[in-house]
Design a protein around this motif. Structure first.
Motif, PDB file in Angstrom:
ATOM      1  N   ASN A   1      -2.872  15.156  -0.469  1.00  0.00           N
ATOM      2  CA  ASN A   1      -2.343  15.569   0.837  1.00  0.00           C
ATOM      3  C   ASN A   1      -0.877  15.187   0.997  1.00  0.00           C
ATOM      4  O   ASN A   1      -0.337  15.241   2.094  1.00  0.00           O
ATOM      5  N   ASN A   2      -0.254  14.708  -0.084  1.00  0.00           N
ATOM      6  CA  ASN A   2       1.175  14.409  -0.132  1.00  0.00           C
ATOM      7  C   ASN A   2       1.598  13.155   0.626  1.00  0.00           C
ATOM      8  O   ASN A   2       2.772  13.009   0.954  1.00  0.00           O
ATOM      9  N   TRP A   3       0.680  12.230   0.915  1.00  0.00           N
ATOM     10  CA  TRP A   3       1.096  10.949   1.482  1.00  0.00           C
ATOM     11  C   TRP A   3       1.691  10.099   0.372  1.00  0.00           C
ATOM     12  O   TRP A   3       1.164  10.041  -0.728  1.00  0.00           O
ATOM     13  N   LEU A   4       2.793   9.414   0.644  1.00  0.00           N
ATOM     14  CA  LEU A   4       3.489   8.596  -0.341  1.00  0.00           C
ATOM     15  C   LEU A   4       3.439   7.133   0.074  1.00  0.00           C
ATOM     16  O   LEU A   4       3.312   6.806   1.253  1.00  0.00           O
ATOM     17  N   GLU A   5       3.561   6.237  -0.913  1.00  0.00           N
ATOM     18  CA  GLU A   5       3.516   4.805  -0.618  1.00  0.00           C
ATOM     19  C   GLU A   5       4.772   4.378   0.134  1.00  0.00           C
ATOM     20  O   GLU A   5       5.882   4.721  -0.244  1.00  0.00           O
ATOM     21  N   ASP A   6       4.569   3.624   1.204  1.00  0.00           N
ATOM     22  CA  ASP A   6       5.672   3.112   2.014  1.00  0.00           C
ATOM     23  C   ASP A   6       6.036   1.699   1.590  1.00  0.00           C
ATOM     24  O   ASP A   6       5.218   0.965   1.037  1.00  0.00           O
ATOM     25  N   ASP A   7       7.255   1.305   1.911  1.00  0.00           N
ATOM     26  CA  ASP A   7       7.640  -0.093   1.831  1.00  0.00           C
ATOM     27  C   ASP A   7       6.891  -0.844   2.926  1.00  0.00           C
ATOM     28  O   ASP A   7       6.630  -0.299   4.003  1.00  0.00           O
ATOM     29  N   SER A   8       6.530  -2.086   2.670  1.00  0.00           N
ATOM     30  CA  SER A   8       5.730  -2.843   3.641  1.00  0.00           C
ATOM     31  C   SER A   8       6.431  -2.997   4.986  1.00  0.00           C
ATOM     32  O   SER A   8       5.792  -3.241   6.005  1.00  0.00           O
ATOM     33  N   ALA A   9       7.769  -2.865   5.023  1.00  0.00           N
ATOM     34  CA  ALA A   9       8.512  -3.003   6.275  1.00  0.00           C
ATOM     35  C   ALA A   9       8.492  -1.717   7.099  1.00  0.00           C
ATOM     36  O   ALA A   9       8.874  -1.721   8.272  1.00  0.00           O
ATOM     37  N   ASP A  10       8.061  -0.609   6.508  1.00  0.00           N
ATOM     38  CA  ASP A  10       8.040   0.659   7.231  1.00  0.00           C
ATOM     39  C   ASP A  10       6.923   0.652   8.264  1.00  0.00           C
ATOM     40  O   ASP A  10       5.924  -0.033   8.122  1.00  0.00           O
ATOM     41  N   ASP A  11       7.116   1.468   9.305  1.00  0.00           N
ATOM     42  CA  ASP A  11       6.127   1.476  10.382  1.00  0.00           C
ATOM     43  C   ASP A  11       5.401   2.807  10.521  1.00  0.00           C
ATOM     44  O   ASP A  11       4.645   3.002  11.460  1.00  0.00           O
ATOM     45  N   GLY A  12       5.577   3.745   9.627  1.00  0.00           N
ATOM     46  CA  GLY A  12       4.890   5.019   9.727  1.00  0.00           C
ATOM     47  C   GLY A  12       5.508   6.030   8.776  1.00  0.00           C
ATOM     48  O   GLY A  12       6.503   5.750   8.112  1.00  0.00           O
ATOM     49  N   GLN A  13       4.894   7.192   8.704  1.00  0.00           N
ATOM     50  CA  GLN A  13       5.364   8.220   7.784  1.00  0.00           C
ATOM     51  C   GLN A  13       4.991   9.580   8.356  1.00  0.00           C
ATOM     52  O   GLN A  13       3.924   9.730   8.953  1.00  0.00           O
TER      53      GLN A  13
ATOM     54  N   VAL B   1       1.913   3.462   4.836  1.00  0.00           N
ATOM     55  CA  VAL B   1       0.875   3.897   3.903  1.00  0.00           C
ATOM     56  C   VAL B   1       0.949   2.991   2.674  1.00  0.00           C
ATOM     57  O   VAL B   1       1.932   3.006   1.941  1.00  0.00           O
ATOM     58  N   THR B   2      -0.086   2.178   2.479  1.00  0.00           N
ATOM     59  CA  THR B   2      -0.101   1.243   1.352  1.00  0.00           C
ATOM     60  C   THR B   2      -0.440   1.978   0.060  1.00  0.00           C
ATOM     61  O   THR B   2      -0.838   3.143   0.068  1.00  0.00           O
ATOM     62  N   GLY B   3      -0.306   1.272  -1.063  1.00  0.00           N
ATOM     63  CA  GLY B   3      -0.511   1.877  -2.371  1.00  0.00           C
ATOM     64  C   GLY B   3      -1.870   2.507  -2.555  1.00  0.00           C
ATOM     65  O   GLY B   3      -1.992   3.610  -3.101  1.00  0.00           O
ATOM     66  N   LEU B   4      -2.925   1.831  -2.106  1.00  0.00           N
ATOM     67  CA  LEU B   4      -4.273   2.373  -2.250  1.00  0.00           C
ATOM     68  C   LEU B   4      -4.434   3.684  -1.498  1.00  0.00           C
ATOM     69  O   LEU B   4      -4.943   4.670  -2.035  1.00  0.00           O
ATOM     70  N   TRP B   5      -3.973   3.725  -0.263  1.00  0.00           N
ATOM     71  CA  TRP B   5      -4.118   4.941   0.543  1.00  0.00           C
ATOM     72  C   TRP B   5      -3.210   6.049   0.022  1.00  0.00           C
ATOM     73  O   TRP B   5      -3.567   7.226   0.078  1.00  0.00           O
ATOM     74  N   ALA B   6      -2.046   5.696  -0.494  1.00  0.00           N
ATOM     75  CA  ALA B   6      -1.162   6.715  -1.068  1.00  0.00           C
ATOM     76  C   ALA B   6      -1.800   7.332  -2.302  1.00  0.00           C
ATOM     77  O   ALA B   6      -1.748   8.545  -2.508  1.00  0.00           O
ATOM     78  N   ALA B   7      -2.431   6.508  -3.142  1.00  0.00           N
ATOM     79  CA  ALA B   7      -3.082   7.021  -4.352  1.00  0.00           C
ATOM     80  C   ALA B   7      -4.246   7.936  -3.986  1.00  0.00           C
ATOM     81  O   ALA B   7      -4.423   9.012  -4.560  1.00  0.00           O
ATOM     82  N   ASN B   8      -5.044   7.526  -3.011  1.00  0.00           N
ATOM     83  CA  ASN B   8      -6.200   8.328  -2.605  1.00  0.00           C
ATOM     84  C   ASN B   8      -5.793   9.557  -1.802  1.00  0.00           C
ATOM     85  O   ASN B   8      -6.553  10.519  -1.727  1.00  0.00           O
ATOM     86  N   GLY B   9      -4.616   9.531  -1.175  1.00  0.00           N
ATOM     87  CA  GLY B   9      -4.181  10.645  -0.354  1.00  0.00           C
ATOM     88  C   GLY B   9      -3.118  11.505  -0.996  1.00  0.00           C
ATOM     89  O   GLY B   9      -2.500  12.326  -0.330  1.00  0.00           O
ATOM     90  N   GLN B  10      -2.895  11.338  -2.316  1.00  0.00           N
ATOM     91  CA  GLN B  10      -1.789  12.064  -2.949  1.00  0.00           C
ATOM     92  C   GLN B  10      -2.018  13.574  -2.936  1.00  0.00           C
ATOM     93  O   GLN B  10      -1.060  14.337  -2.944  1.00  0.00           O
TER      94      GLN B  10
END
Length: 197
Positions: free
Chosen positions: A174-186, A163-172
């Protein structure tokens, strides 16, 4: 419309030169009141609602212009429901154009008079090559203690990509958090007890 909060007045305010938004809905079957809620309890009548909307706006101080459209359908089956919506934008800053888009499909089935199993899939793309895409599946259950006046819900969600920064900000919400770019899911688990008065 563009954010106008506490802007200082000048020859470039308001920030938006013009903005138009509109929505229309057609009830094909059922009654309007049944579409005030996101579920269809057992014994309720069949209902079909189709809707769509547009938004068009242009900046007063730059070449930015936005045109967006959405379409959706709600199906109530008296004990089950399905909802689907698509979203599309045309963003033009005078130099480049992008077309963000996305869709949502969700539904629920009552397995008892007060227990509903629910699921949702959502997808979004900013079409900019930098923000990544958002793709998530959520499923869970709702227990209606007093129909829509008291409800307990719990669900499990999984985002298939980081989950990139833009999607984390728009999905906050719903409690989605920003991932590190190396992560593969949440994944996330959430529960809510709600009351309406």
């Amino acid at each position: 419309a563009l954010d106008e909060t506490n802007d200082q007045f000048s020859n470039e305010t308001p920030e938006t030169e013009y903005a138009f938004s509109g929505r229309a809905a057609i009830k094909i079957q059922g009654n309007w009141d049944q579409f005030n809620n996101a579920q269809s309890f057992k014994g309720e009548e069949m209902g079909i609602l189709v809707g769509g909307g547009i938004n068009w706006e242009k900046s007063n101080s730059t070449a930015d212009e936005v045109f967006g459209a959405t379409a959706d359908i709600t199906l109530d089956f008296g004990g089950a429901n399905v909802f689907g919506a698509i979203y599309w934008d045309n963003l033009d800053d005078g130099v480049t154009t992008s077309n963000p888009y996305g869709f949502t499909v969700q539904g629920g089935v009552f397995v008892a008079d007060d227990i509903e199993i629910v699921g949702r899939y959502e997808f979004g793309s900013m079409d900019d090559g930098a923000s990544g895409e958002f793709s998530a599946l959520t499923f869970g259950a709702n227990w209606y203690l007093a129909q829509n006046t008291a409800k307990f819900g719990a669900n499990f969600g999984y985002a298939f990509d980081a989950v990139t920064g833009l999607w984390a900000a728009n999905g906050q919400g719903n409690n989605w958090l920003e991932d590190d770019s190396a992560d593969d899911g949440q994944w996330m688990i959430q529960a809510q007890l709600s009351f309406s008065f």
